[in-house]
Scaffold this motif. Structure first.
Motif, mmCIF file in Angstrom:
data_model
loop_
_atom_site.group_PDB
_atom_site.id
_atom_site.type_symbol
_atom_site.label_atom_id
_atom_site.label_comp_id
_atom_site.label_asym_id
_atom_site.label_seq_id
_atom_site.Cartn_x
_atom_site.Cartn_y
_atom_site.Cartn_z
ATOM 1 N N GLY A 34 0.808 -1.216 0.000
ATOM 2 C CA GLY A 34 0.000 0.000 0.000
ATOM 3 C C GLY A 34 0.838 1.262 0.000
ATOM 4 N N VAL A 35 1.931 1.249 0.741
ATOM 5 C CA VAL A 35 2.820 2.418 0.758
ATOM 6 C C VAL A 35 3.437 2.623 -0.614
ATOM 7 N N VAL A 36 3.896 1.549 -1.224
ATOM 8 C CA VAL A 36 4.493 1.660 -2.560
ATOM 9 C C VAL A 36 3.462 2.158 -3.562
ATOM 10 N N ALA A 37 2.264 1.597 -3.536
ATOM 11 C CA ALA A 37 1.210 2.031 -4.463
ATOM 12 C C ALA A 37 0.818 3.476 -4.201
ATOM 13 N N SER A 38 0.788 3.857 -2.941
ATOM 14 C CA SER A 38 0.422 5.223 -2.596
ATOM 15 C C SER A 38 1.440 6.217 -3.122
ATOM 16 N N VAL A 39 2.705 5.896 -2.970
ATOM 17 C CA VAL A 39 3.759 6.822 -3.406
ATOM 18 C C VAL A 39 3.850 6.871 -4.925
ATOM 19 N N ILE A 40 3.769 5.720 -5.576
ATOM 20 C CA ILE A 40 3.987 5.673 -7.018
ATOM 21 C C ILE A 40 2.738 6.047 -7.813
#
Length: 92
Positions: A34-40
């Protein structure tokens, strides 16, 4: 494992420990994704983090439910024991 019988408390405790470890791993993987998807992808919104963490927790809950209740595993059948007729008490 040894050939000695385990108490039911130990079996339940082992299942509970596996469920808790599975919850931590799957929620952690969901949080990371979720953090990766949120940032990217989503310009640093928070909802992808919560959504993917919830998916991880839900998957862990489903696995734990199957561990404690094997009748919920898809494709399994519960065989009903057939009863043999008992002899009549009157001796007929």
């Amino acid at each position: 494992m040894s050939s000695q019988k385990q108490s039911s408390e130990n079996i339940v405790a082992q299942k509970y420990d596996r469920c808790l470890a599975d919850l931590l791993v799957k929620a952690g993987v969901g949080f990371s994704a979720g953090v990766v998807a949120s940032v990217i992808l989503f310009r640093r919104r928070t909802w992808p983090v919560f959504l993917s963490t919830g998916f991880g927790m839900g998957a862990a809950y489903a696995d734990c439910d199957r561990s404690f209740n094997p009748a919920r595993v898809p494709g399994t059948r519960i065989a009903v024991a057939t009863q043999t007729p008992s002899p009549d008490a009157s001796g007929k």
